[in-house]
Design a protein around this motif. Structure first.
Motif, PDB file in Angstrom:
ATOM      1  N   HIS A 108       2.427   1.798  -3.455  1.00 45.41           N
ATOM      2  CA  HIS A 108       1.505   2.352  -4.446  1.00 45.41           C
ATOM      3  C   HIS A 108       1.189   3.824  -4.196  1.00 45.41           C
ATOM      4  CE1 HIS A 108       0.728  -1.074  -6.922  1.00 45.41           C
ATOM      5  NE2 HIS A 108       0.335  -1.835  -5.931  1.00 45.41           N
ATOM      6  N   GLN A 109       1.396   4.289  -2.976  1.00 48.55           N
ATOM      7  CA  GLN A 109       1.142   5.695  -2.667  1.00 48.55           C
ATOM      8  C   GLN A 109       2.300   6.598  -3.088  1.00 48.55           C
ATOM      9  OE1 GLN A 109       0.359   5.561   1.537  1.00 48.55           O
ATOM     10  NE2 GLN A 109      -1.597   4.492   1.287  1.00 48.55           N
ATOM     11  N   ALA A 113       0.824  -1.206   0.000  1.00 49.89           N
ATOM     12  CA  ALA A 113       0.000   0.000   0.000  1.00 49.89           C
ATOM     13  C   ALA A 113       0.857   1.254   0.000  1.00 49.89           C
ATOM     14  CB  ALA A 113      -0.932  -0.019   1.212  1.00 49.89           C
ATOM     15  N   ALA A 114       1.917   1.262   0.799  1.00 48.86           N
ATOM     16  CA  ALA A 114       2.813   2.416   0.837  1.00 48.86           C
ATOM     17  C   ALA A 114       3.558   2.575  -0.488  1.00 48.86           C
ATOM     18  CB  ALA A 114       3.796   2.276   1.992  1.00 48.86           C
TER      19      ALA A 114
END
Length: 223
Positions: free
Chosen positions: A17-18, A14-15
């Protein structure tokens, strides 16, 4: 972000992709990956030098697979610790170089395939497969091709299963935004939905002859 005892910082999918500049990339069970299509082998090979330069700049060890149809760049998971924090900067640099070369990212082509070996709770089939395939141990339960070109294997017991009755199925890791389409395509040609209770993390399917395949998207969304 997590820092190991060795000082390496790790981030979650998730990090990753951010981070800026990584929209071409998706995360599978073997780590972040991007596929850039090309019109020739020479065009695809043009991305190698910029990828090497970015790898040296960010301290990342990528795998690069060059084909006439395009180039696959992976940031392999070598330890199950997570994604190196520097991977995001590396990925953005590779995407920028690919765009300059006229290479087009196609996330629908991103995938990794693994083989899940189910075994009796008192059995350990991994030494046999390590020897037979020439693989190396990975963690406590997996096996990996030393060059990471073959499918990764995972070995897990099924409590109460009959001894001497090994069972296997394929794990197909695809981007989260393409998983449902892959499931629908398999069902459209005669596949059977066995279990969708874990969707959208993964769907368990069976072929018309009852071969097991899991379509898994969870590595791409794990926080």
């Amino acid at each position: 972000m997590v820092e190991s005892t060795s000082g390496t910082e790790w981030i979650t999918p998730a990090a990753f992709h951010q981070a800026p500049g990584v929209t071409d990339w998706r995360v599978t069970a073997t780590g972040p990956q991007a596929v850039f299509t090309a019109t020739s082998l020479s065009q695809a090979a043009g991305l190698v030098a910029p990828t090497v330069a970015a790898a040296e700049l960010f301290g990342v060890l990528p795998d690069v697979d060059v084909r006439p149809e395009g180039v696959v760049v992976r940031i392999p998971d070598r330890s199950f610790d997570g994604i190196p924090a520097a991977a995001a900067g590396f990925a953005a640099a590779v995407s920028e170089a690919a765009a300059e070369l006229g290479l087009t990212a196609d996330p629908s082509l991103v995938q990794s395939v693994g083989i899940y070996v189910a075994q009796h709770s008192q059995a350990d089939a991994r030494p046999f497969f390590l020897a037979a395939l020439g693989y190396d141990p990975l963690g406590d339960t997996d096996a990996v091709d030393p060059l990471r070109s073959g499918p990764q294997l995972a070995f897990n017991p099924i409590a109460g299963d009959a001894p001497s009755r090994g069972r296997t199925h394929f794990d197909v890791f695809v981007p989260a935004d393409h998983a449902r389409a892959r499931v629908d395509a398999a069902l459209a040609v005669g596949g059977r939905l066995v279990d969708d209770s874990h969707a959208p993390d993964w769907w368990s399917l069976a072929s018309p002859e009852n071969h097991g395949v899991d379509i898994a998207a969870w590595p791409d969304t794990d926080g």
